[in-house]
Design an enzyme around this catalytic site. Structure first.
Site, PDB file in Angstrom:
ATOM      1  N   ASP A  41       0.926  -1.243  -0.082  1.00 60.58           N
ATOM      2  CA  ASP A  41      -0.098  -0.073   0.084  1.00 60.58           C
ATOM      3  C   ASP A  41       0.898   1.194  -0.063  1.00 60.58           C
ATOM      4  O   ASP A  41       2.160   1.089   0.554  1.00 60.58           O
ATOM      5  CB  ASP A  41      -0.718  -0.017   1.384  1.00 60.58           C
ATOM      6  N   ASN A  89     -10.489  -2.704  -6.221  1.00 64.02           N
ATOM      7  CA  ASN A  89      -9.805  -1.368  -6.939  1.00 64.02           C
ATOM      8  C   ASN A  89     -10.297  -1.082  -8.063  1.00 64.02           C
ATOM      9  O   ASN A  89      -9.730  -0.080  -9.024  1.00 64.02           O
ATOM     10  CB  ASN A  89      -8.466  -2.024  -7.120  1.00 64.02           C
TER      11      ASN A  89
END
Length: 262
Positions: A41, A89
């Site tokens: 991330d 996503n």
């Protein structure tokens, strides 16, 4: 244990595994996590801090991914799951999704020879629907080429979501019940585990998340039910094998009881 700070984002290629043995931490072999999951991330924020487009953060992450794989090999990790693209996503901008799909495909194509040389067995965890066919094709080529490798299994979690995985397992079990192959009242934890995307891979021992966020974001909820969690403050493009080693160092110092008493 101290760790050197290395700017891995400046490297075109990561160092080869075992190239610098004096720097490899000497973890007790029986204490090293067998299966490590990494939530990679912070790529977008890394780019934003530098006035770049988000896609540049993803580009900067490529050598870090492979430096992390190298570090896992050096530490003796047997399975490494990398959260590459989640089912959530798809909510990102169409341009970023297109980039991530194409970039994922190109990385697998470009790096398969390197992974094969390192003894990496390429695996994939995720759903086929919506995932670009060209990405699936490259994954299948890489998986076939590396299927006999035994140094480390690297699982690219692409179009992966933990809830989706459990829903897919429940659907498969329901179909077997409808076919009369099993009885619905006899569904067990073992049966569910056998219907996960990669049932032969052992449970996750350690989950590492970068970027200073303190959540697991739908990553391996079944497999990591008893995993140790380590949250690194660094954004992923600023990471590398040293961050992984630091997390493993924390892991080996913890007392895992799995619900038992002290």
């Amino acid at each position: 244990m101290s760790f050197d700070q290395v700017d891995y984002t400046s490297l075109d290629m990561p160092r080869a595994p075992f190239s610098d043995p004096d720097r490899i931490p000497r973890f007790p072999s029986k204490s090293v996590p067998r299966h490590v999951g990494v939530i990679m991330d912070g790529n977008g924020r890394w780019a934003k801090q530098r006035g770049m487009e988000r896609t540049q953060g993803h580009r900067a992450a490529e050598p870090v991914v492979f430096d992390t794989i190298a570090g896992a090999i050096e530490a003796g990790v047997r399975y490494l799951s990398l959260y590459t693209f989640s089912t959530e996503n798809w909510k990102r901008s169409p341009s970023e999704v297109r980039f991530l799909m194409g970039f994922s495909r190109d990385i697998i194509h470009r790096r398969v020879e390197q992974m094969d040389e390192w003894g990496v067995r390429v695996r994939w965890s995720g759903r086929k629907p919506r995932l670009w066919k060209s990405v699936i094709d490259e994954l299948e080529v890489a998986m076939d080429r590396t299927r006999h490798n035994k140094v480390i299994d690297v699982v690219f979690c692409i179009n992966y979501g933990g809830r989706a995985e459990l829903a897919d397992a429940a659907t498969a079990i329901a179909q077997e019940v409808a076919q009369g192959r099993i009885t619905g009242s006899r569904v067990t934890e073992k049966m569910i585990a056998e219907h996960l995307y990669n049932p032969d891979i052992p449970d996750c021992d350690l989950v590492v998340r970068t970027s200073g966020e303190y959540r697991t974001s739908n990553f391996l909820p079944w497999e990591a039910a008893y995993a140790e969690l380590v949250f690194a403050e660094e954004l992923f493009p600023d990471c590398g094998r040293d961050v992984l080693w630091r997390a493993i160092d924390q892991y080996v110092r913890r007392d895992r009881r799995f619900g038992g008493a002290e």
